[in-house]
Design an enzyme around this catalytic site. Sequence first.
Site, PDB file in Angstrom:
ATOM      1  N   LYS A  60       8.070 -41.343 -13.606  1.00 26.26           N
ATOM      2  CA  LYS A  60       8.826 -40.358 -12.834  1.00 26.26           C
ATOM      3  C   LYS A  60      10.257 -40.854 -12.578  1.00 26.26           C
ATOM      4  CE  LYS A  60       4.586 -38.592 -10.876  1.00 26.26           C
ATOM      5  NZ  LYS A  60       3.546 -38.740  -9.861  1.00 26.26           N
ATOM      6  N   GLN A 104       2.579 -41.335  -4.158  1.00 30.75           N
ATOM      7  CA  GLN A 104       1.695 -41.387  -5.320  1.00 30.75           C
ATOM      8  C   GLN A 104       0.231 -41.488  -4.887  1.00 30.75           C
ATOM      9  OE1 GLN A 104       2.658 -40.995  -8.631  1.00 30.75           O
ATOM     10  NE2 GLN A 104       0.464 -40.869  -8.947  1.00 30.75           N
ATOM     11  N   ASP A 127       5.761 -31.921  -4.327  1.00 26.36           N
ATOM     12  CA  ASP A 127       4.421 -31.826  -4.929  1.00 26.36           C
ATOM     13  C   ASP A 127       3.753 -30.494  -4.579  1.00 26.36           C
ATOM     14  OD1 ASP A 127       3.704 -33.965  -6.531  1.00 26.36           O
ATOM     15  OD2 ASP A 127       3.196 -35.267  -4.838  1.00 26.36           O
TER      16      ASP A 127
END
Length: 300
Positions: A60, A104, A127
């Site tokens: 990422k 994460q 997200d």
Amino acid sequence: MKTIQPESSNLIDGKAIADAVNRETATRVADIGKQYGATPGLAVILVGDNPASKVYVNTKVKKCAELGIYSEKIVLPKETSQPELLDVIHKLNCNPTIHGILVQSPPPPQIDEAEVVKAVAPDKDVDCFHPQNVGRMLLGDLTGFLPCTPSGVLQLLQRSGIETAGKNAVVLGRSNIVGKPMMALLSAKGVDATVTMCHSRTKNLADFTKKADIIVAAIGKPEFLRGDMVKKGVVVIDVGINRVEAPDAPKGYRLVGDVAFDEVAPKASKITPVPGGVGPMTIAMLMRNTVLAFEASFKR
Ligand code: NDP
């Protein structure tokens, strides 16, 4: 083992579609630079040293650099307590150079992931896990953040010219990050599929998959969907990423999806490979959400 080459006419090339999305994002980032003299910023928090998570985080961060997005990688020890993690998130919530925050998954066991999700400011929740953003999406507003993997699947379908309106779509899996939002997006107005969701308690699951025009498989079981469970002409999107032992492979394992590709591909009108299908789209949609977060911050 039979190998189907990427140029197979029924293959959906997720890498190529993700590249196209990323080019659009890079253009938007460049325009933002010219218009505002500013850069969208993403903070990626990794708690602990899970090897797979490290790879995801680094991928990422690298993609941010490629697209001109500023990123901060924050690595916290695996003993980090819940209050310590929440403190880091609260500081990022107030940091004007950061427009998107991602923690994460999976965090170590002492961390309550549901609380972490709620701690991220909804306007930085790239997200799309925060209940406020999930609720907005469920109410049919698809203009804000959308969860990365399911919205990546939708992009794959739409950019491959696959009709969804009135089609029977079956989603395998009901997780909060893939299955449930996938159901919401496929059944949203404008997408208009008729959606059935299957899970581990579904009886006679193949009765559903055999009738499906579109199947999205997200259950985390290697090669679960077999050739005799689908009809000819089906569109199959394989979200699964599973490591299976392969002593001959350089790393001692290979990645397979939730779909038995060699059995299902000959019957499918379109199918995604693993790897190179949904995976690249998930990151592409995260980058896109980060730019969206930046743009929204200027409209407030
Ligand atoms: P979860 O483990 O959170 O959820 C799995 C779902 O599958 C559950 O709803 C479970 O049902 C259902 N399930 C499990 N076994 C069966 C079965 N035998 N028959 C029917 N349903 C079953 O997984 P995720 O949604 O997080 O991930 C799914 C897969 O997608 C994984 O392989 C993961 O690695 C991959 N993934 C890939 C991403 C990408 O970017 N490509 C992103 C995210 C995930 P129940 O609820 O009843 O337990």
